[in-house]
Design a protein around this motif. Structure first.
Motif, short mmCIF file in Angstrom:
data_model
loop_
_atom_site.label_atom_id
_atom_site.label_comp_id
_atom_site.label_asym_id
_atom_site.label_seq_id
_atom_site.Cartn_x
_atom_site.Cartn_y
_atom_site.Cartn_z
N GLN A 56 46.61 21.22 -7.69
CA GLN A 56 45.34 21.44 -8.38
C GLN A 56 44.23 21.78 -7.39
OE1 GLN A 56 44.40 21.30 -11.60
NE2 GLN A 56 46.26 20.56 -12.59
N ALA A 102 30.70 15.69 -17.35
CA ALA A 102 30.25 15.87 -15.96
C ALA A 102 29.35 17.09 -15.84
CB ALA A 102 31.44 15.99 -15.01
N VAL A 108 27.38 24.91 -7.95
CA VAL A 108 28.26 24.30 -8.94
C VAL A 108 29.70 24.23 -8.40
CG1 VAL A 108 29.33 24.68 -11.18
CG2 VAL A 108 26.86 24.97 -10.92
N GLU A 111 29.94 21.53 -5.75
CA GLU A 111 29.95 20.19 -6.34
C GLU A 111 31.34 19.85 -6.85
OE1 GLU A 111 26.80 18.49 -9.06
OE2 GLU A 111 28.34 19.04 -10.52
N ALA A 112 31.94 20.79 -7.56
CA ALA A 112 33.27 20.56 -8.11
C ALA A 112 34.26 20.31 -6.99
CB ALA A 112 33.70 21.75 -8.95
N LEU A 149 41.50 12.53 -10.40
CA LEU A 149 40.58 13.61 -10.73
C LEU A 149 39.52 13.15 -11.73
CD1 LEU A 149 43.18 16.51 -11.03
CD2 LEU A 149 41.60 16.07 -9.17
N TYR A 206 37.23 23.09 -16.10
CA TYR A 206 38.35 24.02 -16.08
C TYR A 206 39.54 23.44 -15.31
CZ TYR A 206 40.88 27.59 -13.46
OH TYR A 206 41.84 28.31 -12.81
N GLN A 207 39.27 22.91 -14.14
CA GLN A 207 40.36 22.36 -13.34
C GLN A 207 41.00 21.17 -14.03
OE1 GLN A 207 41.67 23.19 -10.39
NE2 GLN A 207 40.31 24.81 -9.70
N LEU A 208 40.17 20.32 -14.57
CA LEU A 208 40.68 19.06 -15.08
C LEU A 208 41.32 19.18 -16.45
CD1 LEU A 208 38.46 16.24 -13.82
CD2 LEU A 208 40.58 17.20 -13.04
N ALA A 268 38.03 12.67 -4.50
CA ALA A 268 38.97 11.93 -5.34
C ALA A 268 40.25 11.59 -4.57
CB ALA A 268 39.30 12.73 -6.59
N ASN A 304 29.94 20.19 -15.32
CA ASN A 304 30.28 21.20 -14.32
C ASN A 304 31.46 22.00 -14.85
OD1 ASN A 304 31.60 22.49 -12.10
ND2 ASN A 304 30.32 21.29 -10.73
N PRO A 305 31.24 23.27 -15.22
CA PRO A 305 32.31 24.04 -15.85
C PRO A 305 33.53 24.21 -14.96
CG PRO A 305 30.42 25.43 -15.32
CD PRO A 305 29.99 24.03 -15.12
N VAL A 306 33.34 24.27 -13.67
CA VAL A 306 34.48 24.42 -12.78
C VAL A 306 35.35 23.17 -12.82
CG1 VAL A 306 35.21 24.83 -10.41
CG2 VAL A 306 33.19 25.99 -11.29
N LEU A 307 34.71 22.03 -12.81
CA LEU A 307 35.45 20.78 -12.93
C LEU A 307 36.18 20.73 -14.27
CD1 LEU A 307 33.31 17.82 -11.55
CD2 LEU A 307 35.61 18.48 -10.89
#
Lengths: 242, 242
Positions: free
Chosen positions: B172, A164, B104, B107-108, A112, A171-173, B115, A166-169
């Motif tokens: 995830q 990065a 967004v 993209e995420a 990720l 959050y997930q990560l 990945a 990107n707020p979604v990324l």
DNA sequence: GTTTCTTCATATGTCTGACATTTAGGATTT
DNA sequence: AAATCCTAAATGTCAGACATATGAAGAAAC
């Protein structure tokens, strides 16, 4: 094959009903739900039952309650911070309860992280670079405890993810990274290990500074392989445990 | 800057106390909590208050309750399926409540999917390939509704993620992919768009079949750019909405 | 002696009614 | 006009009761 429709508890049904209304858009953020007494009448149940349903929703951060004359239950705005926390507790429990091996969790985490490396290389800001450098500084302190080292590691990697943009990324990560901390804490880091990790962290920060996606990726890849090998050598002897 | 320690509700305190006991390992999976009456006595509160606390924990899948003589509240084993569901509802709400742009989110999502592409290329099983092919078959039906097309798309991408053979990644990512479905459903797919997507899906499946990581990645990259452009052209006119 | 049935204790699920506490806003007083 | 008090409405908490499900012990039948 599935259980023959065992009717759930009333409070669970009511909670689901209200949840559907929120997810389905019939209740919007900020809306006030009817009072507990009114809900009790609508659903033909008693107030305690309604309250149990509301508590269920409150536990999921779907609503928030306010006391007083103009009080009541309001549809909550689910912020990133709250969602983060939920995800972290869920992920942490999931990892601890399912006997996930360090190796599998580590693989997932670095897969990720590498996913957002190119984005981070393109978008990192000065402030994010400073954060990375600052954490590297902390990690190089000689008398740091293992816990503090791990905590700083988490901060470092979160900053990397945030870079990065990107707020979604993020959050997930952030969930994935933080959930791994308990597992990371099981590792004791020798001075030599810390040096190597520190070197790779520096490499990552340098690559991001030069907006070099390939360099970031290769440093992360090395960090992953080093971490997994380290864990294998340290944790292997105690594998026969529960 | 933070609020001056407003003491939370009793039920929230009790829930937190029990939660800590579970996360901290003082209560293990399968353990039975004291009965509601006993808990009420321990915490010096009434039974309804204890019940509200237990419902909060039940809403987080931390405990499960059983009626009857040997019943009670038991520390739940958090399965992947339950964790999935929680993550999906949280992610869905987060996306819908924070006005995340399709761009967004997209993209995420593709960053995360890419990945696990190399892992999937290395580990995909025959059964997983069959699932991919089957969904491609569904997506090529001429009279499919947009909703069904999107649903099949979700299944396809979940299978792709599962092919990476890492349950943590699956957990995830399934959340991220499914949470996007409401956003995807806002798009209407022309016959031409479907053809292109179908072609790229086929390309992905082929690349996985040949265990070709680079091919998988480039197909995913193309799919991402096509999807984002498509959304931009379709959704741009209606951007001034809420 | 074994099996089956009944009974029972125990726990959760639900209801009723009450009181405590918080809070906004109107009524009263200065 | 301003400050104060009062009140109503809502959540928070409590106590006790009854309903219901369920495993286990005991009783009856074989």
């Amino acid at each position: 094959m599935k259980k023959p429709e065992r009717p759930a508890d009333l409070s669970a049904q009511i909670a689901q009903s209200i949840r559907d209304a929120i997810v389905g858009g019939r209740l919007l953020v900020g809306d006030r739900l009817p009072s507990e007494s009114e809900l009790a009448e609508q659903f033909s149940v008693s107030r305690p039952t309604v309250r149990e349903a509301l508590k269920r929703l409150a536990a999921q951060n779907l609503i928030r309650t306010q006391r007083g004359a103009t009080g009541g239950a309001f549809v909550n705005h689910l912020s990133y911070a709250e969602a983060h926390n939920q995800q972290i507790t869920t992920s942490t429990l999931l990892l601890s309860m399912n006997a996930i091996s360090f190796d599998v969790a580590c693989e997932a985490r670095y897969a990720l992280e590498r996913a957002c490396a190119p984005l981070a290389a393109a978008r990192r800001t000065r402030a994010q670079l400073d954060t990375l450098r600052a954490e590297i500084g902390i990690q190089s302190r000689p008398r740091l405890t293992d816990e503090a080292f791990c905590a700083s590691d988490v901060t470092f990697h979160r900053a990397l993810v945030d870079a990065a943009g990107n707020p979604v990324l993020s959050y997930q990560l952030a969930g994935a990274v933080e959930a791994m901390q308990p597992l990371m804490n099981m590792i004791t880091f020798s001075a030599r290990s810390r040096d190597i990790i520190l070197g790779l962290h520096t490499e990552i920060a340098d690559a991001l500074e030069h907006r070099d996606p390939a360099g970031t990726d290769s440093a992360l890849l090395e960090l992953e392989s080093y971490t997994r090998n380290l864990a294998r050598s340290l944790l292997a002897p105690r594998a026969a445990h529960s």
